[in-house]
Scaffold this active site. Sequence first.
Site, PDB file in Angstrom:
ATOM      1  N   ARG A  78       0.844  -1.217   0.000  1.00 53.73           N
ATOM      2  CA  ARG A  78       0.000   0.000   0.000  1.00 53.73           C
ATOM      3  C   ARG A  78       0.867   1.250   0.000  1.00 53.73           C
ATOM      4  O   ARG A  78       0.594   2.209  -0.721  1.00 53.73           O
ATOM      5  CB  ARG A  78      -0.913   0.010   1.231  1.00 53.73           C
ATOM      6  CG  ARG A  78      -2.057  -0.976   1.117  1.00 53.73           C
ATOM      7  CD  ARG A  78      -2.948  -0.908   2.335  1.00 53.73           C
ATOM      8  NE  ARG A  78      -3.568   0.402   2.497  1.00 53.73           N
ATOM      9  CZ  ARG A  78      -4.089   0.844   3.644  1.00 53.73           C
ATOM     10  NH1 ARG A  78      -4.065   0.084   4.718  1.00 53.73           N
ATOM     11  NH2 ARG A  78      -4.640   2.026   3.711  1.00 53.73           N
ATOM     12  N   GLN A 109      -9.536  10.149   7.084  1.00 56.67           N
ATOM     13  CA  GLN A 109      -9.327   8.783   7.584  1.00 56.67           C
ATOM     14  C   GLN A 109      -8.227   8.103   6.769  1.00 56.67           C
ATOM     15  O   GLN A 109      -7.842   6.983   7.057  1.00 56.67           O
ATOM     16  CB  GLN A 109     -10.617   7.980   7.441  1.00 56.67           C
ATOM     17  CG  GLN A 109     -11.778   8.565   8.230  1.00 56.67           C
ATOM     18  CD  GLN A 109     -13.099   7.941   7.800  1.00 56.67           C
ATOM     19  OE1 GLN A 109     -13.496   6.902   8.291  1.00 56.67           O
ATOM     20  NE2 GLN A 109     -13.777   8.578   6.861  1.00 56.67           N
ATOM     21  N   VAL A 111      -4.598   7.214   5.034  1.00 58.09           N
ATOM     22  CA  VAL A 111      -3.208   7.174   5.504  1.00 58.09           C
ATOM     23  C   VAL A 111      -2.245   7.349   4.325  1.00 58.09           C
ATOM     24  O   VAL A 111      -1.076   7.022   4.406  1.00 58.09           O
ATOM     25  CB  VAL A 111      -2.916   5.853   6.270  1.00 58.09           C
ATOM     26  CG1 VAL A 111      -3.818   5.727   7.490  1.00 58.09           C
ATOM     27  CG2 VAL A 111      -3.064   4.620   5.374  1.00 58.09           C
ATOM     28  N   HIS A 127      -6.402   8.518  11.279  1.00 60.29           N
ATOM     29  CA  HIS A 127      -5.944   7.125  11.339  1.00 60.29           C
ATOM     30  C   HIS A 127      -4.428   7.003  11.164  1.00 60.29           C
ATOM     31  O   HIS A 127      -3.924   5.933  10.874  1.00 60.29           O
ATOM     32  CB  HIS A 127      -6.687   6.278  10.287  1.00 60.29           C
ATOM     33  CG  HIS A 127      -8.147   6.111  10.607  1.00 60.29           C
ATOM     34  ND1 HIS A 127      -9.079   5.652   9.706  1.00 60.29           N
ATOM     35  CD2 HIS A 127      -8.838   6.345  11.755  1.00 60.29           C
ATOM     36  CE1 HIS A 127     -10.284   5.615  10.282  1.00 60.29           C
ATOM     37  NE2 HIS A 127     -10.156   6.043  11.514  1.00 60.29           N
ATOM     38  N   CYS A 135       7.656   1.606  17.225  1.00 58.83           N
ATOM     39  CA  CYS A 135       7.904   0.378  17.977  1.00 58.83           C
ATOM     40  C   CYS A 135       6.758   0.135  18.958  1.00 58.83           C
ATOM     41  O   CYS A 135       6.333   1.046  19.676  1.00 58.83           O
ATOM     42  CB  CYS A 135       9.235   0.497  18.720  1.00 58.83           C
ATOM     43  SG  CYS A 135       9.569  -0.951  19.726  1.00 58.83           S
ATOM     44  N   THR A 196     -16.468   8.868   1.877  1.00 57.17           N
ATOM     45  CA  THR A 196     -16.429   7.866   2.958  1.00 57.17           C
ATOM     46  C   THR A 196     -17.782   7.194   3.095  1.00 57.17           C
ATOM     47  O   THR A 196     -18.820   7.853   2.960  1.00 57.17           O
ATOM     48  CB  THR A 196     -15.998   8.483   4.314  1.00 57.17           C
ATOM     49  OG1 THR A 196     -16.036   7.461   5.320  1.00 57.17           O
ATOM     50  CG2 THR A 196     -16.870   9.650   4.744  1.00 57.17           C
TER      51      THR A 196
HETATM   52  P1  OAD Z   1     -14.926   2.814   2.287  1.00 60.79           P
HETATM   53  O1  OAD Z   1     -14.336   1.862   1.299  1.00 60.79           O
HETATM   54  O2  OAD Z   1     -15.744   2.240   3.393  1.00 60.79           O
HETATM   55  O3  OAD Z   1     -15.821   3.874   1.525  1.00 60.79           O
HETATM   56  C1  OAD Z   1     -15.369   4.549   0.375  1.00 60.79           C
HETATM   57  C2  OAD Z   1     -16.463   5.463  -0.080  1.00 60.79           C
HETATM   58  O4  OAD Z   1     -15.985   6.239  -1.153  1.00 60.79           O
HETATM   59  C3  OAD Z   1     -17.732   4.756  -0.583  1.00 60.79           C
HETATM   60  O5  OAD Z   1     -18.865   5.308   0.057  1.00 60.79           O
HETATM   61  C4  OAD Z   1     -17.741   5.048  -2.079  1.00 60.79           C
HETATM   62  O6  OAD Z   1     -19.066   5.181  -2.603  1.00 60.79           O
HETATM   63  C5  OAD Z   1     -17.022   6.384  -2.116  1.00 60.79           C
HETATM   64  N1  OAD Z   1     -16.388   6.734  -3.381  1.00 60.79           N
HETATM   65  C6  OAD Z   1     -15.851   5.911  -4.325  1.00 60.79           C
HETATM   66  N2  OAD Z   1     -15.343   6.624  -5.337  1.00 60.79           N
HETATM   67  C7  OAD Z   1     -15.550   7.938  -5.044  1.00 60.79           C
HETATM   68  C8  OAD Z   1     -15.250   9.163  -5.704  1.00 60.79           C
HETATM   69  N3  OAD Z   1     -14.612   9.190  -6.877  1.00 60.79           N
HETATM   70  N4  OAD Z   1     -15.612  10.318  -5.107  1.00 60.79           N
HETATM   71  C9  OAD Z   1     -16.257  10.313  -3.919  1.00 60.79           C
HETATM   72  N5  OAD Z   1     -16.572   9.177  -3.260  1.00 60.79           N
HETATM   73  C10 OAD Z   1     -16.218   8.006  -3.800  1.00 60.79           C
HETATM   74  O7  OAD Z   1     -13.711   3.681   2.853  1.00 60.79           O
HETATM   75  P2  OAD Z   1     -13.658   4.660   4.109  1.00 60.79           P
HETATM   76  O8  OAD Z   1     -14.981   5.262   4.380  1.00 60.79           O
HETATM   77  O9  OAD Z   1     -12.504   5.566   3.890  1.00 60.79           O
HETATM   78  O10 OAD Z   1      -9.793   2.446   8.660  1.00 60.79           O
HETATM   79  O11 OAD Z   1     -13.305   3.660   5.262  1.00 60.79           O
HETATM   80  C11 OAD Z   1     -13.104   4.179   6.544  1.00 60.79           C
HETATM   81  C12 OAD Z   1     -12.060   3.403   7.274  1.00 60.79           C
HETATM   82  O12 OAD Z   1     -12.324   1.988   7.179  1.00 60.79           O
HETATM   83  C13 OAD Z   1     -10.668   3.508   6.709  1.00 60.79           C
HETATM   84  O13 OAD Z   1      -9.966   4.654   7.138  1.00 60.79           O
HETATM   85  C14 OAD Z   1      -9.999   2.292   7.245  1.00 60.79           C
HETATM   86  C15 OAD Z   1     -11.093   1.308   6.916  1.00 60.79           C
HETATM   87  O14 OAD Z   1     -11.064   0.152   7.573  1.00 60.79           O
HETATM   88  C16 OAD Z   1      -8.755   1.830   9.251  1.00 60.79           C
HETATM   89  O15 OAD Z   1      -7.938   1.181   8.631  1.00 60.79           O
HETATM   90  C17 OAD Z   1      -8.689   2.056  10.712  1.00 60.79           C
END
Ligand code: OAD
Length: 251
Positions: A78, A109, A111, A127, A135, A196
Amino acid sequence: MFPNPDAKPSPQVDELVHRLRHARSLFVLTGSGISSESGLPTFRGVGGLWRTHRVEELASPEGFARDPELVWTWYNERNAAHRKARPNAGHYALAQLEARSRDFTLATQNVDSLHLRAGSNNLLELHGSLRTARCTSCTQRRSLDSSGLPLDQIRHECGGLMRPDIVWFGEALPQDAWRRAADAAGRADVILVVGTSAVVYPAAALATHFAGGAYVAEINPEETAISDRVAYSWRARAAEALPALVAALET
Ligand code: OAD
């Protein structure tokens, strides 16, 4: 100004532009969707798996305890992908929005460091980031380059294990970043929630429970867990909608 049919003008977009124009304080929460147009996969998008492993299995203290080499192999891949990726028009538009705002906070959120590379300043990485490893025992940090952490260096000289400097499932967010994000959400007039699914807490609560009286709008092509609680769901891609908003504010 609205170059794509996904991002076409509407009375609700006009209202959002109006609100942004008059906002004293703006808070933005982003997730992996904003980086998808930089070529990085979302978490819960197609597949949602790395090789045969569920992300939740890898991004957890239990997963790391079970197989640190597997977890580092995933993060190293990644990390390399993040470094190859470039910020897209959505990341740059948020940096522009910050430059024209009096009080602007961006909590992500992600990284992947793409907001930082696009020039966002008041940025809270809820995050953590993959720029460093730390460590598990003595908490000493080291910088990571594009090759990540060599697997033969997982064992730190103090005897502990080096882990990615990010927040895993079941872990608390960095206290200072969380407090500043919650304060910023509470005082904002407008909150933008971009890319998100809003299923991971506590970050998602910034746009709901922690939002004072803000007008909350989300930018996401799909429905999310908070779509029924926001004032406006703009079904558009971040790299189209955000530059269109900035352009509208500049006219
Ligand atoms: P998700 O994969 O849950 O959600 C991604 C979102 O982005 C979805 O709602 C899609 O519809 C939307 N999306 C896709 N393409 C897009 C675009 N071009 N423009 C706007 N939106 C778009 O990812 P996150 O919400 O980031 O945490 O997930 C949250 C957390 O869950 C992450 O930070 C990570 C993960 O597990 C940890 O690792 C602690």
